[in-house]
Design a protein around this motif. Sequence first.
Motif, PDB file in Angstrom:
ATOM      1  N   GLU A  60      12.700  -1.266 -14.171  1.00 51.07           N
ATOM      2  CA  GLU A  60      13.732  -1.806 -13.268  1.00 51.07           C
ATOM      3  C   GLU A  60      13.952  -0.811 -12.124  1.00 51.07           C
ATOM      4  O   GLU A  60      14.531   0.241 -12.347  1.00 51.07           O
ATOM      5  N   PRO A  61      13.503  -1.108 -10.906  1.00 53.08           N
ATOM      6  CA  PRO A  61      12.771  -2.321 -10.520  1.00 53.08           C
ATOM      7  C   PRO A  61      11.308  -2.241 -10.954  1.00 53.08           C
ATOM      8  O   PRO A  61      10.803  -1.160 -11.227  1.00 53.08           O
ATOM      9  N   GLU A  62      10.665  -3.384 -11.009  1.00 56.17           N
ATOM     10  CA  GLU A  62       9.257  -3.451 -11.400  1.00 56.17           C
ATOM     11  C   GLU A  62       8.376  -3.326 -10.161  1.00 56.17           C
ATOM     12  O   GLU A  62       8.667  -3.906  -9.115  1.00 56.17           O
ATOM     13  N   SER A  63       7.301  -2.564 -10.274  1.00 54.86           N
ATOM     14  CA  SER A  63       6.380  -2.425  -9.140  1.00 54.86           C
ATOM     15  C   SER A  63       4.925  -2.635  -9.529  1.00 54.86           C
ATOM     16  O   SER A  63       4.057  -2.666  -8.665  1.00 54.86           O
ATOM     17  N   HIS A  64       4.639  -2.792 -10.824  1.00 62.80           N
ATOM     18  CA  HIS A  64       3.251  -2.944 -11.264  1.00 62.80           C
ATOM     19  C   HIS A  64       2.802  -4.401 -11.159  1.00 62.80           C
ATOM     20  O   HIS A  64       3.576  -5.328 -11.395  1.00 62.80           O
ATOM     21  N   LEU A  65       1.526  -4.564 -10.832  1.00 64.52           N
ATOM     22  CA  LEU A  65       1.032  -5.887 -10.464  1.00 64.52           C
ATOM     23  C   LEU A  65       1.152  -6.923 -11.577  1.00 64.52           C
ATOM     24  O   LEU A  65       1.710  -8.014 -11.359  1.00 64.52           O
ATOM     25  N   LEU A 112       4.623  -8.169 -12.347  1.00 62.08           N
ATOM     26  CA  LEU A 112       5.157  -8.898 -11.191  1.00 62.08           C
ATOM     27  C   LEU A 112       4.580 -10.307 -11.123  1.00 62.08           C
ATOM     28  O   LEU A 112       5.304 -11.275 -10.846  1.00 62.08           O
ATOM     29  N   ASN A 140       6.203 -12.359 -13.697  1.00 62.14           N
ATOM     30  CA  ASN A 140       7.552 -12.776 -13.301  1.00 62.14           C
ATOM     31  C   ASN A 140       7.509 -14.094 -12.529  1.00 62.14           C
ATOM     32  O   ASN A 140       8.396 -14.945 -12.663  1.00 62.14           O
ATOM     33  N   GLN A 155      10.744 -15.064 -10.078  1.00 55.84           N
ATOM     34  CA  GLN A 155      10.658 -14.864  -8.628  1.00 55.84           C
ATOM     35  C   GLN A 155       9.677 -15.889  -8.072  1.00 55.84           C
ATOM     36  O   GLN A 155       8.866 -16.449  -8.806  1.00 55.84           O
ATOM     37  N   ILE A 189       4.585 -13.207  -5.254  1.00 52.93           N
ATOM     38  CA  ILE A 189       4.348 -11.770  -5.211  1.00 52.93           C
ATOM     39  C   ILE A 189       3.837 -11.403  -3.822  1.00 52.93           C
ATOM     40  O   ILE A 189       3.278 -12.242  -3.103  1.00 52.93           O
ATOM     41  N   TYR A 224       1.560 -16.299  -3.650  1.00 52.82           N
ATOM     42  CA  TYR A 224       1.528 -14.922  -3.158  1.00 52.82           C
ATOM     43  C   TYR A 224       1.575 -14.918  -1.639  1.00 52.82           C
ATOM     44  O   TYR A 224       1.191 -15.893  -0.971  1.00 52.82           O
ATOM     45  N   HIS A 229       6.481 -10.663 -22.123  1.00 55.29           N
ATOM     46  CA  HIS A 229       7.375 -11.156 -21.074  1.00 55.29           C
ATOM     47  C   HIS A 229       8.112 -12.416 -21.505  1.00 55.29           C
ATOM     48  O   HIS A 229       9.293 -12.584 -21.207  1.00 55.29           O
TER      49      HIS A 229
END
Length: 327
Positions: free
Chosen positions: A185-190, A193, A196, A202, A205, A276, A319
């Motif tokens: 948190e926050p997430e940055s890995h591909l 994401l 998600n 969300q 991406i 995306y 997830h």
Amino acid sequence: MIAVIGGAGYIGSHTTKYLIQQGKEVVVFDNLSTGHREFVPNHIPFIEGDLANKQDLVRLFTGYPQIHTVIHFAAFAYVGESVEQPSKYYQNNVINTIKLLDTMLAYNVKKIVFSSTCATYGNPIEWPITENHPQHPINPYGRTKLMIEQIMEDYSLAYGLKFAALRYFNAAGAAVECDIGEWHEPESHLIPLVLNVALGKQDAISVFGSDFETPDGTCVRDYIHVTDLADAHSRAVEYLGKHEINLKLNLGNGEGYSVLKIVQEVERITGQTIHYIYSERRVGDPAKLVGSSERAKQILGWQPQYNLQQIIETAWHWHQKKFGGPQ
């Protein structure tokens, strides 16, 4: 006993779980700034402490004098953030690691397995990347990890420290039992994401760059399952216990996958459409990072067990369990 520093984090918790399954005695030390207390089994000794606080380290080593090896995961690891906030990275990744090393030596603990990174290589000049590839990191994150490798070399010569520097490529996936997984948190890995988006958390991406010198113009990376990484750490601990040789080893699958390939594979596995949006390249992003792990295979007898499909499937199951099904 093995002290797992950062053992409540992503790779640290999976390594702790694996070590316990191997029958090894473990104590976890974590400040919970990015880790999760629930990732550490209740029956495992846990110290909430910070590497910046010398007293916390003293509490670890005096409280558990049977510690013979340290596995060190407690670092900040976001390339973009390291460019924007280099002070944060040099303070934690370098200065705090020196505090850990000095405290280890003060309590006669001279073996450490260090969480290094392929980011120490910088822009590759050949593929796959071997351990002999020049190390010219292009961002502060990679520089901090290379500095620690060099510091450990000096400590080895001066003080008899024995170390294994494990240079990961992209850690991914989750425990097959779905009890722990990737949760930032926050997430940055591909991969998380993209998942998600599959979960409806969300809309889309961001794909950073569409004009790299790769087949589809997007970055290519080597993904390695987190449990395979845990296995390598366990083997490195055993190696240091038997040999007077320092190790510098790549850990990857040896296969490269582009961002769009990951998107396509997630769509296939989840049955969801992944939207995306192309964005500007990120500072410090090489076009392609694919490594050779032949040395780790030869020295440690290590062999990755999970392919890309299994990496994404385990991550997807985690997830769904943690964050809910598709909306």
